[in-house]
Design a protein around this motif. Structure first.
Motif, PDB file in Angstrom:
ATOM      1  N   UNK A 152      21.903  28.634  17.329  1.00 52.54           N
ATOM      2  CA  UNK A 152      21.601  30.059  17.126  1.00 52.54           C
ATOM      3  C   UNK A 152      22.838  30.922  17.388  1.00 52.54           C
ATOM      4  N   UNK A 153      23.035  31.902  16.557  1.00 50.41           N
ATOM      5  CA  UNK A 153      24.278  32.682  16.597  1.00 50.41           C
ATOM      6  C   UNK A 153      24.444  33.457  17.888  1.00 50.41           C
ATOM      7  N   UNK A 154      23.356  33.883  18.511  1.00 51.49           N
ATOM      8  CA  UNK A 154      23.460  34.745  19.686  1.00 51.49           C
ATOM      9  C   UNK A 154      23.404  33.967  20.998  1.00 51.49           C
ATOM     10  N   UNK A 155      23.500  32.647  20.941  1.00 44.44           N
ATOM     11  CA  UNK A 155      23.415  31.815  22.145  1.00 44.44           C
ATOM     12  C   UNK A 155      24.812  31.362  22.554  1.00 44.44           C
ATOM     13  N   UNK A 156      25.305  31.889  23.662  1.00 51.63           N
ATOM     14  CA  UNK A 156      26.630  31.495  24.134  1.00 51.63           C
ATOM     15  C   UNK A 156      26.552  30.473  25.255  1.00 51.63           C
ATOM     16  N   UNK A 157      25.361  30.252  25.791  1.00 52.24           N
ATOM     17  CA  UNK A 157      25.170  29.304  26.885  1.00 52.24           C
ATOM     18  C   UNK A 157      24.493  28.056  26.344  1.00 52.24           C
ATOM     19  N   UNK A 158      25.002  26.900  26.749  1.00 56.26           N
ATOM     20  CA  UNK A 158      24.520  25.625  26.187  1.00 56.26           C
ATOM     21  C   UNK A 158      23.020  25.438  26.367  1.00 56.26           C
ATOM     22  N   UNK A 159      22.508  25.662  27.573  1.00 59.55           N
ATOM     23  CA  UNK A 159      21.087  25.415  27.824  1.00 59.55           C
ATOM     24  C   UNK A 159      20.216  26.288  26.929  1.00 59.55           C
ATOM     25  N   UNK A 160      20.627  27.506  26.699  1.00 65.93           N
ATOM     26  CA  UNK A 160      19.867  28.409  25.831  1.00 65.93           C
ATOM     27  C   UNK A 160      19.803  27.846  24.417  1.00 65.93           C
ATOM     28  N   UNK A 161      20.962  27.482  23.881  1.00 67.33           N
ATOM     29  CA  UNK A 161      21.015  26.970  22.520  1.00 67.33           C
ATOM     30  C   UNK A 161      20.248  25.656  22.378  1.00 67.33           C
ATOM     31  N   UNK A 162      20.445  24.741  23.308  1.00 66.49           N
ATOM     32  CA  UNK A 162      19.818  23.416  23.200  1.00 66.49           C
ATOM     33  C   UNK A 162      18.308  23.490  23.364  1.00 66.49           C
ATOM     34  N   UNK A 163      17.835  24.372  24.241  1.00 65.60           N
ATOM     35  CA  UNK A 163      16.390  24.469  24.430  1.00 65.60           C
ATOM     36  C   UNK A 163      15.699  25.127  23.240  1.00 65.60           C
ATOM     37  N   UNK A 164      16.391  26.050  22.585  1.00 67.80           N
ATOM     38  CA  UNK A 164      15.827  26.603  21.354  1.00 67.80           C
ATOM     39  C   UNK A 164      15.860  25.568  20.237  1.00 67.80           C
ATOM     40  N   UNK A 165      16.991  24.880  20.094  1.00 71.45           N
ATOM     41  CA  UNK A 165      17.125  23.871  19.034  1.00 71.45           C
ATOM     42  C   UNK A 165      16.149  22.710  19.221  1.00 71.45           C
ATOM     43  N   UNK A 166      15.867  22.378  20.479  1.00 71.00           N
ATOM     44  CA  UNK A 166      15.016  21.225  20.759  1.00 71.00           C
ATOM     45  C   UNK A 166      13.535  21.525  20.802  1.00 71.00           C
ATOM     46  N   UNK A 167      13.136  22.773  20.550  1.00 70.02           N
ATOM     47  CA  UNK A 167      11.719  23.110  20.575  1.00 70.02           C
ATOM     48  C   UNK A 167      11.134  23.161  21.975  1.00 70.02           C
ATOM     49  N   UNK A 168      11.938  23.601  22.950  1.00 70.83           N
ATOM     50  CA  UNK A 168      11.471  23.705  24.328  1.00 70.83           C
ATOM     51  C   UNK A 168      10.769  25.034  24.587  1.00 70.83           C
TER      52      UNK A 168
END
Length: 576
Positions: free
Chosen positions: A15-31
């Motif tokens: 996601x373009x607005x995610x600069x923190x790894x956990x934020x991006x990975x949890x969105x990408x992973x369906x968390x």
């Protein structure tokens, strides 16, 4: 569970607005899915992780004598009025009226509710000490939520409250809780968490510690000494300054400095070191809107938390208006009237300072505070700085790192019991106020912190203790009858052995299957493929790629059980 039935989407794009790894990975992973700013819904994957974190916390709180309770999310304002916090806390506390016109608040913390719950129970000294805790939803209207689950508005928190008849008893229990926190963080996979001295903030009290995971994406700044074991949050770290270039005393002279408003511009124009300048930083008191001017050495920065704590109320940087009596860029202590002035101790002993003249385009040189202003009080209002002097060992060995706060503990004293009139009768028949401790851990933030510490370019690497499942079973060719039958049999074996398993038998490419497995981050992966089955083998891997074994299909279950035990053993670097 079958992966095809798992609610939630997984996708490749960050996601373009995610600069923190956990934020991006949890969105990408369906968390999780964002509902609005700072508020998220948790899907099954994240909920399984947080539930395990909660159970580890329960285990450790029960171990030190905690009793689980549950406070309401919504409380009457009168409880917060009793403690005095209803008016002292700003917009972070959500206030509203119910349909009957009663003033209510949303719980952002529960000290008041804890005292209310045990106020009658704790009337005799014979019932002390005791500790109660809850795991509950809270709401704090953060001005700038960020980083996914790192800083949110709605969150789940474990907060515990202990009650004692003496400061010594509180200190003894405080140490037990500190040790329990180290065990919690080790068990969830973060043995590297450190405890640092912190500012008590809105909680109050005299002693507090924060537990920090050091990481470049952290939102807090941590001061650490390279020479000794001193550690403190930047907000609480003492600033020690030695003025080696005090300068010779000189007459006070007004100098024309046209258009030069910054310290660097003025010092460059006058040819003096920045260390011999007096900088003015202006704030508003949030309650009254009054101006406060902090004077500090030109090369240092003001620690707003220290200023707020000294004043006993919140502050914010001021916008200097035309009718303020202040001349932006040219403010100095000499001749300044009708404004509260605070002086940082970095100015002590400097005989020759440059400062604003409170007139546009003019500064003073030769300011000597003791001579020109008379007696003033100096206090520590500065931020500690890189390579600064350590308050403990006195060496120039301070370094500043970033960190995520994953827990905190406070010695509250009698702040709440006295204001809310909770008393007990001691052994001599005298009425006394118990003293309190407070101990918090943010559940979702802790999950995000683990993800920050344990991930690679493909997804999270969850420790076995909190992973959503223990095993990820991949059927690489479900259209191959032997592969499908073997994978189905493995799934039955694992379920019968009470091993938590996510089973992927979708008709998708190997790339998609493995990519989804990486995003789910399950610590043990079993791959059933035609190539391996030709030799009656299956492949067992760990998500961190440290282990990859091929075992006979008949030995799958025992191999997985041994690996689960091995992965659990890696976690307990702190005595559990």
């Amino acid at each position: 569970m079958k992966l095809e039935k798992l609610v939630g989407e997984r996708f490749k794009e960050r996601p373009a607005d995610c600069i923190i790894h956990s934020h991006a990975l949890m969105l990408r992973g369906g968390y999780m899915k964002q509902v609005t700013s700072g508020i998220f819904s948790s899907l099954t994957v994240l909920r399984r992780i947080t539930r395990k974190i909660e159970n580890i916390i329960r285990d450790e709180m029960d171990r030190i004598g905690g009793q689980e309770v549950l406070f309401p999310v919504v409380m009457p304002a009168r409880l917060w009025q009793e403690s005095g916090r209803y008016n002292s806390i700003g917009n972070e506390l959500v206030r509203f009226d119910d349909r009957n016109g009663n003033s209510m608040v949303l719980g952002m913390t529960h000290e008041e509710a804890a005292v209310h719950l045990v106020r009658e129970y704790g009337r005799s000294y014979t019932r002390y000490p005791f500790m109660i805790y809850q795991i509950q939803t809270k709401f704090r209207d953060e001005a700038r939520p960020r980083g996914g689950l790192i800083r949110v508005r709605e969150f789940t928190m474990k907060d515990a409250y202990s009650f004692h008849t003496s400061q010594k008893d509180l200190e003894d229990f405080y140490q037990k809780c500190l040790e329990a926190y180290y065990r919690i963080f080790a068990r969830v996979g973060l043995p590297e968490v450190i405890a640092v001295a912190s500012d008590s903030g809105m909680m109050g009290g005299s002693v507090s510690h924060e537990f920090m995971l050091l990481t470049p994406v952290g939102e807090d700044s941590i001061v650490i000494c390279r020479n000794c074991d001193y550690k403190a949050n930047l907000e609480a770290a003492e600033s020690i300054v030695i003025n080696e270039n005090a300068g010779d005393e000189a007459p006070l002279v007004k100098v024309h400095t046209p258009g030069m408003k910054t310290i660097e511009e003025v010092c460059g124009f006058l040819g003096i070191p920045v260390e011999n300048s007096c900088k003015a930083v202006v704030y508003w008191k949030e309650k009254t809107g009054e101006y406060v001017v902090v004077f500090i050495r030109g090369d240092l920065d003001v620690n707003e938390t220290k200023v707020s704590k000294f004043l006993g109320e919140s502050i914010r940087p001021a916008v200097i208006g035309e009718n303020s009596g202040l001349v932006a860029g040219f403010i100095g202590p000499y001749g300044l009237k009708n404004v509260q002035m605070l002086f940082d101790r970095s100015l002590m002993g400097i005989g020759n300072l440059c400062c604003g003249a409170n007139v546009p385009d003019y500064h003073y040189t030769g300011l000597n505070i003791e001579r020109d202003l008379g007696k003033v009080e100096y206090h520590d209002f500065a931020k500690a700085s890189e390579n600064g002097i350590c308050p403990r060992c006195q060496k120039n060995a301070l370094t500043i790192s970033r960190g995520i706060e994953v827990g905190n503990i406070f010695q509250l004293g009698d702040k709440y019991t006295k204001s809310m009139n909770m008393q007990y009768v001691d052994a001599n028949g005298n009425l006394r106020y118990p003293v309190m401790g407070c101990y918090g851990i943010g559940i979702e933030r802790l999950a995000a912190a683990v993800c920050e510490a344990h991930h690679d370019g493909y997804g999270p690497i969850w420790p076995i203790s909190i992973a959503p499942w223990q095993v990820h079973l991949c059927c690489m060719r479900p259209d191959d009858q032997k592969v499908k039958e073997t994978a189905d049999y493995f799934y039955e074996q694992l379920q019968s052995a009470n091993i938590e398993t996510i089973y992927d038998d979708r008709d998708v490419s190997a790339g998609v299957m493995l990519s989804d497995a990486d995003l789910l981050g399950v610590p043990i992966r079993i791959i059933v493929s035609p190539r391996n089955l030709k030799e009656n083998l299956c492949e067992i891997q760990t998500r961190d790629k440290s282990i990859s074994r091929k075992v006979e299909t008949g030995q799958m279950l025992s191999a997985v059980q041994e690996l689960i035990t091995e992965l659990h053993g890696r976690l307990y670097s702190v005595d559990a």
